[in-house]
Structures are given as C-alpha cells and as structure tokens.
Design a protein around this motif. Structure first.
Motif, PDB file in Angstrom:
ATOM      1  N   LEU A  44      24.271  -5.918  19.366  1.00 44.10           N
ATOM      2  CA  LEU A  44      23.620  -6.392  18.603  1.00 44.10           C
ATOM      3  C   LEU A  44      24.616  -7.260  17.570  1.00 44.10           C
ATOM      4  CD1 LEU A  44      21.442  -3.244  17.355  1.00 44.10           C
ATOM      5  CD2 LEU A  44      21.048  -5.301  18.858  1.00 44.10           C
ATOM      6  N   GLN A  45      24.268  -8.492  17.866  1.00 44.07           N
ATOM      7  CA  GLN A  45      25.378  -9.530  17.361  1.00 44.07           C
ATOM      8  C   GLN A  45      24.688 -10.100  15.851  1.00 44.07           C
ATOM      9  OE1 GLN A  45      28.479 -11.017  17.147  1.00 44.07           O
ATOM     10  NE2 GLN A  45      28.105 -10.803  19.447  1.00 44.07           N
ATOM     11  N   ILE A  46      25.002  -9.913  14.854  1.00 46.19           N
ATOM     12  CA  ILE A  46      24.539 -10.009  13.397  1.00 46.19           C
ATOM     13  C   ILE A  46      25.407 -11.440  13.203  1.00 46.19           C
ATOM     14  CG2 ILE A  46      24.640  -9.561  11.020  1.00 46.19           C
ATOM     15  CD1 ILE A  46      25.315  -6.599  12.003  1.00 46.19           C
ATOM     16  N   TYR A  47      24.550 -12.336  12.756  1.00 39.67           N
ATOM     17  CA  TYR A  47      24.794 -13.699  12.048  1.00 39.67           C
ATOM     18  C   TYR A  47      24.338 -13.549  10.754  1.00 39.67           C
ATOM     19  CZ  TYR A  47      25.285 -15.048  16.918  1.00 39.67           C
ATOM     20  OH  TYR A  47      25.626 -15.135  18.044  1.00 39.67           O
ATOM     21  N   THR A  48      25.473 -14.056   9.862  1.00 38.53           N
ATOM     22  CA  THR A  48      25.351 -13.880   8.297  1.00 38.53           C
ATOM     23  C   THR A  48      26.112 -14.693   7.830  1.00 38.53           C
ATOM     24  OG1 THR A  48      24.973 -12.571   6.253  1.00 38.53           O
ATOM     25  CG2 THR A  48      26.519 -11.830   8.106  1.00 38.53           C
ATOM     26  N   HIS A  49      25.902 -15.316   6.499  1.00 37.88           N
ATOM     27  CA  HIS A  49      26.710 -15.962   5.433  1.00 37.88           C
ATOM     28  C   HIS A  49      27.842 -15.051   4.847  1.00 37.88           C
ATOM     29  CE1 HIS A  49      24.699 -19.788   6.425  1.00 37.88           C
ATOM     30  NE2 HIS A  49      23.738 -19.214   5.825  1.00 37.88           N
ATOM     31  N   GLU A  50      27.694 -13.910   4.985  1.00 40.99           N
ATOM     32  CA  GLU A  50      28.609 -12.764   4.407  1.00 40.99           C
ATOM     33  C   GLU A  50      29.173 -12.129   5.191  1.00 40.99           C
ATOM     34  OE1 GLU A  50      26.547 -11.066   0.617  1.00 40.99           O
ATOM     35  OE2 GLU A  50      24.848 -11.310   2.003  1.00 40.99           O
ATOM     36  N   ASP A 105      32.320 -11.787   6.374  1.00 43.60           N
ATOM     37  CA  ASP A 105      33.523 -10.998   5.783  1.00 43.60           C
ATOM     38  C   ASP A 105      33.109  -9.438   5.027  1.00 43.60           C
ATOM     39  OD1 ASP A 105      35.324 -12.830   6.565  1.00 43.60           O
ATOM     40  OD2 ASP A 105      35.597 -13.956   4.640  1.00 43.60           O
ATOM     41  N   ARG A 106      32.026  -9.664   4.415  1.00 42.32           N
ATOM     42  CA  ARG A 106      31.456  -8.348   3.541  1.00 42.32           C
ATOM     43  C   ARG A 106      31.073  -7.258   4.777  1.00 42.32           C
ATOM     44  NH1 ARG A 106      27.126  -8.949  -0.030  1.00 42.32           N
ATOM     45  NH2 ARG A 106      27.059  -6.561  -0.249  1.00 42.32           N
ATOM     46  N   ARG A 119      39.799  -4.234   7.603  1.00 38.59           N
ATOM     47  CA  ARG A 119      40.181  -3.485   8.939  1.00 38.59           C
ATOM     48  C   ARG A 119      38.898  -3.236   9.478  1.00 38.59           C
ATOM     49  NH1 ARG A 119      43.893  -0.389   5.489  1.00 38.59           N
ATOM     50  NH2 ARG A 119      45.776  -1.446   5.472  1.00 38.59           N
ATOM     51  N   ASP A 120      37.875  -4.024   9.499  1.00 33.72           N
ATOM     52  CA  ASP A 120      36.630  -3.855  10.237  1.00 33.72           C
ATOM     53  C   ASP A 120      35.893  -2.597  10.025  1.00 33.72           C
ATOM     54  OD1 ASP A 120      37.560  -6.212  11.677  1.00 33.72           O
ATOM     55  OD2 ASP A 120      38.358  -4.918  13.299  1.00 33.72           O
ATOM     56  N   GLN A 121      36.251  -1.893   8.886  1.00 32.29           N
ATOM     57  CA  GLN A 121      35.842  -0.544   8.509  1.00 32.29           C
ATOM     58  C   GLN A 121      33.951  -0.515   8.390  1.00 32.29           C
ATOM     59  OE1 GLN A 121      37.722   1.979   8.454  1.00 32.29           O
ATOM     60  NE2 GLN A 121      35.839   3.139   8.538  1.00 32.29           N
ATOM     61  N   VAL A 122      33.560  -1.541   7.747  1.00 36.70           N
ATOM     62  CA  VAL A 122      32.124  -1.607   7.555  1.00 36.70           C
ATOM     63  C   VAL A 122      31.467  -1.888   8.754  1.00 36.70           C
ATOM     64  CG1 VAL A 122      30.168  -2.899   6.355  1.00 36.70           C
ATOM     65  CG2 VAL A 122      32.352  -2.641   5.236  1.00 36.70           C
ATOM     66  N   VAL A 178      29.638  -8.819  14.294  1.00 31.73           N
ATOM     67  CA  VAL A 178      29.438  -9.902  13.483  1.00 31.73           C
ATOM     68  C   VAL A 178      29.949 -11.110  13.771  1.00 31.73           C
ATOM     69  CG1 VAL A 178      29.689 -10.106  11.207  1.00 31.73           C
ATOM     70  CG2 VAL A 178      29.315  -7.857  11.830  1.00 31.73           C
ATOM     71  N   GLU A 179      29.421 -11.743  14.205  1.00 29.37           N
ATOM     72  CA  GLU A 179      29.705 -13.282  14.688  1.00 29.37           C
ATOM     73  C   GLU A 179      30.837 -13.286  15.659  1.00 29.37           C
ATOM     74  OE1 GLU A 179      29.917 -15.933  11.219  1.00 29.37           O
ATOM     75  OE2 GLU A 179      27.754 -15.274  10.718  1.00 29.37           O
ATOM     76  N   HIS A 180      30.724 -12.458  16.501  1.00 28.03           N
ATOM     77  CA  HIS A 180      31.459 -12.146  17.695  1.00 28.03           C
ATOM     78  C   HIS A 180      33.365 -12.043  17.199  1.00 28.03           C
ATOM     79  CE1 HIS A 180      28.727 -14.218  20.319  1.00 28.03           C
ATOM     80  NE2 HIS A 180      28.598 -15.202  19.397  1.00 28.03           N
ATOM     81  N   HIS A 181      33.132 -11.251  16.007  1.00 25.06           N
ATOM     82  CA  HIS A 181      34.609 -10.971  15.905  1.00 25.06           C
ATOM     83  C   HIS A 181      34.941  -9.618  16.597  1.00 25.06           C
ATOM     84  CE1 HIS A 181      37.602  -9.600  12.775  1.00 25.06           C
ATOM     85  NE2 HIS A 181      37.212  -8.538  12.916  1.00 25.06           N
ATOM     86  N   ARG A 182      34.196  -8.814  16.692  1.00 27.19           N
ATOM     87  CA  ARG A 182      34.429  -7.362  17.700  1.00 27.19           C
ATOM     88  C   ARG A 182      35.075  -8.022  19.148  1.00 27.19           C
ATOM     89  NH1 ARG A 182      33.913  -2.239  16.993  1.00 27.19           N
ATOM     90  NH2 ARG A 182      32.190  -2.565  15.428  1.00 27.19           N
ATOM     91  N   ALA A 183      34.181  -8.921  19.616  1.00 29.16           N
ATOM     92  CA  ALA A 183      34.405  -9.329  21.059  1.00 29.16           C
ATOM     93  C   ALA A 183      35.769 -10.132  21.106  1.00 29.16           C
ATOM     94  CB  ALA A 183      33.579 -10.375  21.511  1.00 29.16           C
ATOM     95  N   MET A 184      36.053 -10.803  19.887  1.00 32.99           N
ATOM     96  CA  MET A 184      37.496 -11.473  19.979  1.00 32.99           C
ATOM     97  C   MET A 184      38.530 -10.589  19.636  1.00 32.99           C
ATOM     98  SD  MET A 184      36.826 -14.959  17.856  1.00 32.99           S
ATOM     99  CE  MET A 184      35.762 -14.700  16.536  1.00 32.99           C
ATOM    100  N   ARG A 185      38.421  -9.504  18.805  1.00 30.72           N
ATOM    101  CA  ARG A 185      39.347  -8.356  18.378  1.00 30.72           C
ATOM    102  C   ARG A 185      39.485  -7.675  19.934  1.00 30.72           C
ATOM    103  NH1 ARG A 185      37.542  -3.408  15.169  1.00 30.72           N
ATOM    104  NH2 ARG A 185      37.034  -2.876  17.101  1.00 30.72           N
ATOM    105  N   ASP A 186      38.534  -7.482  20.558  1.00 30.40           N
ATOM    106  CA  ASP A 186      38.839  -6.744  21.798  1.00 30.40           C
ATOM    107  C   ASP A 186      39.432  -7.205  22.763  1.00 30.40           C
ATOM    108  OD1 ASP A 186      37.297  -4.736  20.547  1.00 30.40           O
ATOM    109  OD2 ASP A 186      35.306  -4.944  21.941  1.00 30.40           O
ATOM    110  N   ASP A 187      39.248  -8.791  23.009  1.00 29.61           N
ATOM    111  CA  ASP A 187      39.934  -9.550  23.733  1.00 29.61           C
ATOM    112  C   ASP A 187      41.561  -9.418  23.434  1.00 29.61           C
ATOM    113  OD1 ASP A 187      37.663 -10.081  25.325  1.00 29.61           O
ATOM    114  OD2 ASP A 187      37.427 -12.067  24.159  1.00 29.61           O
TER     115      ASP A 187
END
Length: 153
Positions: free
Chosen positions: A35-41, A43-44, A49-52, A78-87
């Motif tokens: 589930l890929q979330i796109y939002t203007h927030e 970072d929140r 440390r990706d906790q939220v 969130v906006e492909h952050h996890r995918a980039m971190r996983d890579d």
C-alpha cells in the motif's frame, strides 16, 4: 459471518482518523501487497527512523491477522521510501557478505527490526555460500549473523 477486512480501506480509515490528506495506491512486490501512500506530509508519516511507517504497518497487519489468521502480509510504504531503504539495506548486506566470503569469518549486522531482518534473511535464503542466523528470542531489534554456509558432503 463478518466480511473480511480490506487492507486498503482499513489503512484509509486509520490515516483519515489521524488527519492526513493522502492517496493510497495498491501494488504488488515480491508476492506481497504494497500500500503506497502519497501525501504532502510524507516526513510526518514516515517518522523518525521510519517509526511511524513501521508502526502503521505493524498495526495494520495485526488487525488483518486478527480478523483472518490466513490474511497475507501487507507492506506499508510512503512515497517509495521503504523500497529505497530496502534496496540500500540489500546492497549493504551484499557488501558484508562479500567480506564474509573473503575472510571466512562471520559478521554481525547492526541491530535490525523484524521487517529488516525479514528482508535480509530473504536475500540469502538461496545463497549457496552465505547463510544468515538471528537469535530466536522476542526482542524487537536484534542482530543477524552472516556466515559461510556449511558445505554438505
């Protein structure tokens, strides 16, 4: 009989109650629903440390598993952050694996959460030379040991 929970609808409700403005896109990655979330927030929603993001994923999966123990695991990104971190994590672990192959000595990773350990174990599950091991305790973060796979005669 109750209707099975829909992961996207459930995440949509959770984020709505938290006051976020967002869009959710369903994707498939390595046999998992993402589930890929796109939002203007972003970072929140990612958090320090990706906790939220990790907590949202954990809570969503717990709710789905409670409703249906056979429910498949859902990844929240969130906006492909996890995918980039996983890579980046996979590349780092491959670098450590090369050091293990060169020296023959086991190497421990930094403490990793359960999702990151899952990613690392999957990278090496079919590797003929390097095996992974982590202690079988219930700690939230723990280290993985990369070591040479024992040769079978």
């Amino acid at each position: 009989m109750s209707t099975p929970l829909n992961a996207r609808d459930l995440l949509d409700t959770m984020l709505g109650y938290l006051g976020f403005v967002f869009e959710i896109e369903e994707q498939e990655r390595d046999g998992h629903l993402v589930l890929q979330i796109y939002t203007h927030e972003a970072d929140r929603l990612i958090g320090k440390r990706d906790q939220v993001m990790d907590d949202l994923q954990y809570l969503l999966n717990r709710m789905l598993q409670t409703a249906d123990p056979q429910a498949r695991r859902v990844i929240v990104d969130v906006e492909h952050h996890r995918a980039m971190r996983d890579d980046a994590l996979v590349e780092k672990m491959k670098h450590l694996a090369e050091a293990v192959k060169t020296t023959g000595r086991p190497i421990q990773t930094e403490p990793l959460n359960s999702y990151d350990r899952y990613v690392v174990h999957n990278v090496f599950k079919d590797d003929p030379e390097v095996a992974t091991w982590s202690p079988p305790d219930d700690a939230k973060v723990k280290r993985i040991t990369l070591r040479l796979r024992k040769k079978t005669a």
